[in-house]
Scaffold this motif. Sequence first.
Motif, PDB file in Angstrom:
ATOM      1  N   ARG A   1       0.777  -1.373  -0.050  1.00  0.00           N
ATOM      2  CA  ARG A   1      -0.102   0.020  -0.043  1.00  0.00           C
ATOM      3  C   ARG A   1       0.797   1.272   0.042  1.00  0.00           C
ATOM      4  N   ASN A   2       0.462   2.170  -0.823  1.00  0.00           N
ATOM      5  CA  ASN A   2       1.012   3.341  -0.659  1.00  0.00           C
ATOM      6  C   ASN A   2       0.010   4.400  -0.314  1.00  0.00           C
ATOM      7  N   PRO A   3      -0.057   4.895   0.744  1.00  0.00           N
ATOM      8  CA  PRO A   3      -1.327   5.782   1.219  1.00  0.00           C
ATOM      9  C   PRO A   3      -1.586   7.064   0.199  1.00  0.00           C
ATOM     10  N   ARG A   4      -0.595   7.577  -0.507  1.00  0.00           N
ATOM     11  CA  ARG A   4      -1.153   8.614  -1.254  1.00  0.00           C
ATOM     12  C   ARG A   4      -1.699   8.153  -2.598  1.00  0.00           C
ATOM     13  N   GLU A   5      -1.589   6.947  -2.984  1.00  0.00           N
ATOM     14  CA  GLU A   5      -2.155   6.225  -3.984  1.00  0.00           C
ATOM     15  C   GLU A   5      -3.433   5.475  -4.126  1.00  0.00           C
ATOM     16  N   VAL A   6      -4.126   5.429  -3.019  1.00  0.00           N
ATOM     17  CA  VAL A   6      -5.127   4.534  -2.742  1.00  0.00           C
ATOM     18  C   VAL A   6      -6.226   5.055  -3.789  1.00  0.00           C
ATOM     19  N   GLU A   7      -6.389   6.220  -4.043  1.00  0.00           N
ATOM     20  CA  GLU A   7      -7.391   6.730  -4.781  1.00  0.00           C
ATOM     21  C   GLU A   7      -7.305   6.355  -6.259  1.00  0.00           C
ATOM     22  N   SER A   8      -5.803   6.178  -6.590  1.00  0.00           N
ATOM     23  CA  SER A   8      -5.657   5.839  -7.879  1.00  0.00           C
ATOM     24  C   SER A   8      -6.299   4.338  -8.302  1.00  0.00           C
ATOM     25  N   PHE A   9      -6.060   3.421  -7.337  1.00  0.00           N
ATOM     26  CA  PHE A   9      -6.611   2.181  -7.417  1.00  0.00           C
ATOM     27  C   PHE A   9      -8.194   2.236  -7.653  1.00  0.00           C
ATOM     28  N   ALA A  10      -8.735   3.102  -6.721  1.00  0.00           N
ATOM     29  CA  ALA A  10     -10.202   3.002  -6.711  1.00  0.00           C
ATOM     30  C   ALA A  10     -10.510   3.648  -7.956  1.00  0.00           C
ATOM     31  N   GLU A  11      -9.876   4.466  -8.666  1.00  0.00           N
ATOM     32  CA  GLU A  11     -10.295   5.146  -9.808  1.00  0.00           C
ATOM     33  C   GLU A  11     -10.318   4.119 -11.227  1.00  0.00           C
ATOM     34  N   THR A  12      -9.427   2.984 -11.060  1.00  0.00           N
ATOM     35  CA  THR A  12      -9.664   2.025 -12.129  1.00  0.00           C
ATOM     36  C   THR A  12     -11.038   1.390 -12.213  1.00  0.00           C
ATOM     37  N   GLY A  13     -11.623   1.314 -10.993  1.00  0.00           N
ATOM     38  CA  GLY A  13     -12.933   0.550 -10.848  1.00  0.00           C
ATOM     39  C   GLY A  13     -12.863  -1.163 -10.811  1.00  0.00           C
ATOM     40  N   LEU A  14     -11.395  -1.343 -10.424  1.00  0.00           N
ATOM     41  CA  LEU A  14     -11.008  -2.926 -10.097  1.00  0.00           C
ATOM     42  C   LEU A  14     -10.802  -2.997  -8.541  1.00  0.00           C
ATOM     43  N   ASP A  15     -11.068  -4.276  -8.104  1.00  0.00           N
ATOM     44  CA  ASP A  15     -10.824  -4.412  -6.837  1.00  0.00           C
ATOM     45  C   ASP A  15      -9.402  -4.232  -6.498  1.00  0.00           C
ATOM     46  N   ALA A  16      -9.043  -4.157  -5.277  1.00  0.00           N
ATOM     47  CA  ALA A  16      -7.495  -3.955  -4.786  1.00  0.00           C
ATOM     48  C   ALA A  16      -7.486  -4.434  -3.292  1.00  0.00           C
ATOM     49  N   MET A  17      -6.321  -5.040  -2.852  1.00  0.00           N
ATOM     50  CA  MET A  17      -5.996  -5.454  -1.815  1.00  0.00           C
ATOM     51  C   MET A  17      -4.350  -5.227  -1.384  1.00  0.00           C
ATOM     52  N   TRP A  18      -4.438  -4.711  -0.021  1.00  0.00           N
ATOM     53  CA  TRP A  18      -3.074  -4.604   0.387  1.00  0.00           C
ATOM     54  C   TRP A  18      -2.216  -5.640   1.336  1.00  0.00           C
ATOM     55  N   PHE A  19      -0.924  -5.982   1.089  1.00  0.00           N
ATOM     56  CA  PHE A  19      -0.400  -6.726   1.836  1.00  0.00           C
ATOM     57  C   PHE A  19       0.922  -6.160   2.191  1.00  0.00           C
ATOM     58  N   GLY A  20       1.629  -6.699   3.707  1.00  0.00           N
ATOM     59  CA  GLY A  20       2.751  -5.864   4.116  1.00  0.00           C
ATOM     60  C   GLY A  20       2.747  -4.711   4.536  1.00  0.00           C
ATOM     61  N   GLY A  21       3.857  -4.140   4.889  1.00  0.00           N
ATOM     62  CA  GLY A  21       3.811  -2.581   5.332  1.00  0.00           C
ATOM     63  C   GLY A  21       3.651  -1.881   4.342  1.00  0.00           C
ATOM     64  N   GLU A  22       3.435  -0.437   4.444  1.00  0.00           N
ATOM     65  CA  GLU A  22       3.578   0.704   3.573  1.00  0.00           C
ATOM     66  C   GLU A  22       4.761   0.701   2.838  1.00  0.00           C
ATOM     67  N   LEU A  23       4.686   0.945   1.378  1.00  0.00           N
ATOM     68  CA  LEU A  23       5.750   1.155   0.659  1.00  0.00           C
ATOM     69  C   LEU A  23       6.282   2.620   0.940  1.00  0.00           C
ATOM     70  N   ASP A  24       7.582   2.949   1.283  1.00  0.00           N
ATOM     71  CA  ASP A  24       8.107   4.305   1.625  1.00  0.00           C
ATOM     72  C   ASP A  24       8.586   4.565   0.132  1.00  0.00           C
ATOM     73  N   ILE A  25       7.933   5.114  -0.674  1.00  0.00           N
ATOM     74  CA  ILE A  25       8.559   5.743  -2.115  1.00  0.00           C
ATOM     75  C   ILE A  25       9.614   6.634  -1.992  1.00  0.00           C
TER      76      ILE A  25
END
Length: 420
Positions: free
Chosen positions: A37-61
């Motif tokens: 999960r990248n907390p700044r880009e959660v919206e980007s996944f939602a905008e695709t209309g496809l399901d998304a799941m997160w695993f592990g810790g947050e990715l520190d870009i």
Amino acid sequence: MRVLLMVFPTRTHVYSMAPVGWALAAAGHEVRFAGQRNPREVESFAETGLDAMWFGGELDIARHRQLQVEGDNAMQGRFRISESRPECYTEEYVRNVYEHWVEVFRWTTPEPLLDELVRFARQWRPDLIVWDPMIYAAPIVAQAIGVPHLRMMYAADQTARIAAQYRDLRASRPEDPAPDPFAEWMSAAVGRFGADYDPALRHGVKTIDCHPSYLRYEGVDVDYVPARFVAHNKPMAIPRWVLEPPRRPRVLLTLGISNRQVLGVEETSVADLLNGLADLDVEVIATLNAAQLATVAKVPDNVRAVDFVPMNELLASCSAIVHQGGGATIGNAVVNGVPQLVIPGTTWSERVSALAQVKRGNGLLVDLEQVTPGSVREGIQRLLEEPGFRESALEVRDEMLATPTLDELVPEFERIARCR
């Protein structure tokens, strides 16, 4: 069929992979994004209309971009994967870039993340995994559970290029006993799950490539599946003016630079670039954020400054585009038949892509150190006044439109999924 999409969690990468997810979902398959999960880009996944799941810790870009390998930075150090000058491809360069990027991929694939992903994959049981060239957790998971996997490009194939150079270097040094660090890492990674190393772990069973053919390298060990580029921009209401025919040639300027960035011997700011275009008989659409716009005392009369506008829809009415060389921007310009002036960034494949376009005839290149209001102005004038650029851009567009769509390729993906 169940399909797992695994992508580097930034907007450009998510948008680049979404179209294959849409094609598969439209054919009745179950499709899901999975990864860090990248907390700044959660919206980007939602905008695709496809399901998304997160695993592990947050990715520190930010940390990812600053990762040091033996005191050097893999993205901004002396040995950059974006290097485009053949004379710089020395043995020292090839070894350093290859080893640095293996370490980057290893760092972004921690064992706890792999354990979670494999556990989930064994439960959900996907039939196929499609992955981004930055996410080597994907082929490891695929090998661990015994399913086929496809890599999908978001820009020119730099990982294949450096892998081929490293392969050739090792072939020329048969006396070198050092193991291939990628094969060594991957063997250990899949071995933890009871699987064996497979050469397909490097570039996938096949690689989906939605970019023009002139961006592909020769001599790389990759089985490409050419596909038509599908534009996906941030969803928003389209302003009416975007669809209105312009009264004079329209030029899109989208560089993402600020007036604090030194582009040459002297500082070239956004204001300087805009002022340099002020007396051209063109309509300039400049995508500027608030910080960049704050540096411009007066926007010239022929410039429309916007924070964001859907690129694909806007390019349909443009006569030229000035940009930094990203894969998605190139794709948007190609499908609209728009000549391109590239001021290449130094992150991935921006300059090699620009050089390929210069060779193909549908674009020009102005290096960062050569950027001045005059050089950008001259480049735009050439794109508008010399018919060869437009003719080549239209030829490239027609070649792209003749390429199979992702919808048309779904049966091929289904066939690959059955070969397990």
